[in-house]
Design an enzyme around this catalytic site. Structure first.
Site, PDB file in Angstrom:
ATOM      1  N   ARG A 106      44.379 -33.691   2.383  1.00 37.71           N
ATOM      2  CA  ARG A 106      43.111 -34.417   2.594  1.00 37.71           C
ATOM      3  C   ARG A 106      42.712 -34.172   4.038  1.00 37.71           C
ATOM      4  O   ARG A 106      43.469 -34.511   4.959  1.00 37.71           O
ATOM      5  CB  ARG A 106      43.268 -35.908   2.298  1.00 37.71           C
ATOM      6  CG  ARG A 106      42.056 -36.717   2.703  1.00 37.71           C
ATOM      7  CD  ARG A 106      42.040 -38.117   2.136  1.00 37.71           C
ATOM      8  NE  ARG A 106      41.679 -38.138   0.732  1.00 37.71           N
ATOM      9  CZ  ARG A 106      41.249 -39.213   0.082  1.00 37.71           C
ATOM     10  NH1 ARG A 106      41.117 -40.367   0.713  1.00 37.71           N
ATOM     11  NH2 ARG A 106      40.931 -39.150  -1.191  1.00 37.71           N
ATOM     12  N   HIS A 133      35.336 -33.055  -3.378  1.00 35.69           N
ATOM     13  CA  HIS A 133      36.375 -33.964  -3.868  1.00 35.69           C
ATOM     14  C   HIS A 133      36.679 -33.584  -5.322  1.00 35.69           C
ATOM     15  O   HIS A 133      36.368 -34.323  -6.262  1.00 35.69           O
ATOM     16  CB  HIS A 133      35.898 -35.416  -3.750  1.00 35.69           C
ATOM     17  CG  HIS A 133      37.005 -36.428  -3.784  1.00 35.69           C
ATOM     18  ND1 HIS A 133      38.343 -36.089  -3.932  1.00 35.69           N
ATOM     19  CD2 HIS A 133      36.982 -37.789  -3.709  1.00 35.69           C
ATOM     20  CE1 HIS A 133      39.071 -37.197  -3.936  1.00 35.69           C
ATOM     21  NE2 HIS A 133      38.274 -38.237  -3.805  1.00 35.69           N
ATOM     22  N   GLN A 136      38.735 -35.902  -7.892  1.00 37.30           N
ATOM     23  CA  GLN A 136      37.935 -37.057  -8.291  1.00 37.30           C
ATOM     24  C   GLN A 136      36.980 -36.665  -9.412  1.00 37.30           C
ATOM     25  O   GLN A 136      36.925 -37.320 -10.460  1.00 37.30           O
ATOM     26  CB  GLN A 136      37.120 -37.563  -7.084  1.00 37.30           C
ATOM     27  CG  GLN A 136      36.204 -38.724  -7.414  1.00 37.30           C
ATOM     28  CD  GLN A 136      36.982 -39.968  -7.769  1.00 37.30           C
ATOM     29  OE1 GLN A 136      37.819 -40.411  -7.001  1.00 37.30           O
ATOM     30  NE2 GLN A 136      36.719 -40.543  -8.934  1.00 37.30           N
ATOM     31  N   ASP A 228      28.239 -43.711  -4.544  1.00 35.74           N
ATOM     32  CA  ASP A 228      29.416 -43.673  -3.669  1.00 35.74           C
ATOM     33  C   ASP A 228      29.002 -44.306  -2.339  1.00 35.74           C
ATOM     34  O   ASP A 228      27.810 -44.547  -2.094  1.00 35.74           O
ATOM     35  CB  ASP A 228      29.886 -42.218  -3.488  1.00 35.74           C
ATOM     36  CG  ASP A 228      31.181 -42.111  -2.675  1.00 35.74           C
ATOM     37  OD1 ASP A 228      31.912 -43.126  -2.574  1.00 35.74           O
ATOM     38  OD2 ASP A 228      31.454 -41.038  -2.117  1.00 35.74           O
ATOM     39  N   CYS A 268      33.530 -43.790  -7.349  1.00 36.35           N
ATOM     40  CA  CYS A 268      34.889 -43.245  -7.159  1.00 36.35           C
ATOM     41  C   CYS A 268      35.816 -44.244  -6.472  1.00 36.35           C
ATOM     42  O   CYS A 268      37.025 -44.078  -6.509  1.00 36.35           O
ATOM     43  CB  CYS A 268      34.822 -41.941  -6.384  1.00 36.35           C
ATOM     44  SG  CYS A 268      34.241 -42.129  -4.708  1.00 36.35           S
ATOM     45  N   ARG A 296      42.462 -40.682 -12.752  1.00 38.38           N
ATOM     46  CA  ARG A 296      42.946 -39.810 -11.682  1.00 38.38           C
ATOM     47  C   ARG A 296      44.402 -39.424 -11.960  1.00 38.38           C
ATOM     48  O   ARG A 296      44.804 -38.287 -11.787  1.00 38.38           O
ATOM     49  CB  ARG A 296      42.872 -40.533 -10.313  1.00 38.38           C
ATOM     50  CG  ARG A 296      41.485 -40.901  -9.825  1.00 38.38           C
ATOM     51  CD  ARG A 296      40.685 -39.710  -9.401  1.00 38.38           C
ATOM     52  NE  ARG A 296      41.317 -38.901  -8.378  1.00 38.38           N
ATOM     53  CZ  ARG A 296      41.227 -39.110  -7.052  1.00 38.38           C
ATOM     54  NH1 ARG A 296      40.503 -40.112  -6.593  1.00 38.38           N
ATOM     55  NH2 ARG A 296      41.813 -38.297  -6.198  1.00 38.38           N
TER      56      ARG A 296
HETATM   57  N1  NVA Z   1      32.631 -40.084   0.057  1.00 44.73           N
HETATM   58  C1  NVA Z   1      33.791 -40.882   0.332  1.00 44.73           C
HETATM   59  C2  NVA Z   1      34.761 -40.778  -0.802  1.00 44.73           C
HETATM   60  C3  NVA Z   1      35.995 -41.618  -0.646  1.00 44.73           C
HETATM   61  C4  NVA Z   1      36.947 -41.452  -1.781  1.00 44.73           C
HETATM   62  C5  NVA Z   1      34.428 -40.445   1.634  1.00 44.73           C
HETATM   63  O1  NVA Z   1      34.526 -39.241   1.873  1.00 44.73           O
HETATM   64  O2  NVA Z   1      34.813 -41.306   2.419  1.00 44.73           O
HETATM   65  N1   CP Z   2      38.452 -42.166  -4.776  1.00 49.62           N
HETATM   66  C1   CP Z   2      39.391 -41.832  -3.863  1.00 49.62           C
HETATM   67  O1   CP Z   2      39.645 -40.656  -3.590  1.00 49.62           O
HETATM   68  O2   CP Z   2      40.017 -42.903  -3.329  1.00 49.62           O
HETATM   69  P1   CP Z   2      41.054 -42.887  -2.109  1.00 49.62           P
HETATM   70  O3   CP Z   2      40.268 -42.548  -0.856  1.00 49.62           O
HETATM   71  O4   CP Z   2      41.603 -44.267  -2.087  1.00 49.62           O
HETATM   72  O5   CP Z   2      42.097 -41.844  -2.374  1.00 49.62           O
END
Ligand code: NVA
Ligand code: CP
Length: 311
Positions: A106, A133, A136, A228, A268, A296
């Site tokens: 990540r 992502h 997801q 989101d 998500c 997931r």
């Molecule tokens: N768009 C959000 C998704 C979190 C799972 C982010 O990148 O923070």
């Molecule tokens: N939706 C998602 O990826 O959640 P987290 O940031 O908690 O992993």
């Protein structure tokens, strides 16, 4: 000699047939889990997770999934490994490839996961970047299929910030031949090159990709309503402006009422209640967010089997 690893960095790394095969496996794994049937498909394998950003779902579902498949996982905290003292991604990726069987990364910049993938000799899975992502959205497509029994003819309306999740949803819709209408303010559109790629793909798959301003136009006739957070991880300094500009895009009862009466509500998670979505909609009867989060686990287990099993 070991074959070059297959990575999963974006939804567009997969064909529709490969996605369908992952979903067949995921459905079987979900059914087995319901019946508490054990499986050892990844016995002896170890997955590493290196996360530059926080995570609840991605981390826990990958670690638990690995465990349920008879393997194990190691969480590599930014604070603990030598990268923080200057060891390069390239060196770290090459060394970890000698111990591990797969890596979930990540990162902020998408380029970072590409660098991991370029240097690793084991599969690298994108656990979220600023641009994509994929895990997801693959799980979301699986959830849509579970709830609606099909993809063809399904219209997704995504309202709010054209972020990483929106980008991956656009790719998924294009590959699976679905219609997606994204409503966002000017300056908050999904990535232009992803939209261009998706529109080209859509010509062959009969998908439709629409970027609009008006959320009420986007949700008209929609079977899936998706939103989101307005401020993704790493954008915290822009929060005040984002709250103001994105306010007209809140997924609330009035917007839900303008969609198909059977529309499902997706997010998500984590959600910011009262910002991009109201509590009544998030917890309402049309919401499938917890099934979405659960899936997931099943879909990522299928991805892990696909990428790690025969290595
Ligand atoms: N768009 C959000 C998704 C979190 C799972 C982010 O990148 O923070
Ligand atoms: N939706 C998602 O990826 O959640 P987290 O940031 O908690 O992993």
């Amino acid at each position: 000699m070991t074959a070059a690893p297959t990575h999963l960095l974006a939804v567009h790394d997969l064909t529709s047939d490969e996605i369908l095969s992952i979903f067949r496996e995921a459905a079987a794994l979900k059914a087995m889990r319901r019946r508490a049937l054990p499986t050892q498909r990844l016995s002896g394998k170890t997955l590493g997770l290196f996360f530059e950003k926080p995570s609840t779902r991605t981390r826990v579902s990958f670690e638990t999934g690995m465990n349920q498949l008879g393997g194990q996982s190691i969480f590599l905290s930014v604070a603990d490994i030598q990268m923080r003292r200057g060891e390069t991604v390239a060196d770290t990726a090459r060394v970890l490839s000698r111990y591990l069987d797969g890596l979930v990364i990540r990162a902020y910049e998408h380029h970072a996961v590409e660098e991991w993938a370029c240097n690793a000799t084991i599969p690298v899975i994108n656990g979220l970047t600023d641009l994509h992502h994929p895990c997801q959205v693959l799980s979301d497509l699986f959830t849509i299929r579970e709830k609606k029994r099909r993809w063809k003819g399904i219209k997704i309306a995504y309202v709010g910030d054209g972020n990483n999740v929106a980008n991956s949803l656009i790719e998924g819709a294009a590959i699976m031949g679905m219609a997606i209408s994204v409503a966002c303010p000017s300056g908050y559109e999904p990535d232009a090159s992803i939209v261009e790629w998706a529109r080209e793909k859509a010509e062959r798959t009969k998908a439709s990709i629409e970027i609009l301003r008006d959320p009420y136009v986007a949700v008209k006739g929609a079977d899936v309503l998706y939103t989101d957070v307005w401020t993704s991880m790493g954008q915290e300094k822009e929060q005040t402006r984002r709250l103001k500009v994105l306010a007209p895009y809140q997924l609330n009862e009035k917007l839900v009422a303008a969609a198909h009466p059977d529309a499902i509500v997706m997010h998500c998670l984590p959600a910011h209640r009262g910002q991009e979505i109201t509590t009544d909609v998030l917890d309402g009867t049309q919401s499938v967010v917890l099934d979405q989060a659960e899936n997931r686990l099943h879909v990522q287990k299928a991805i892990l089997i696909r990428l790690l099993r025969d290595r």
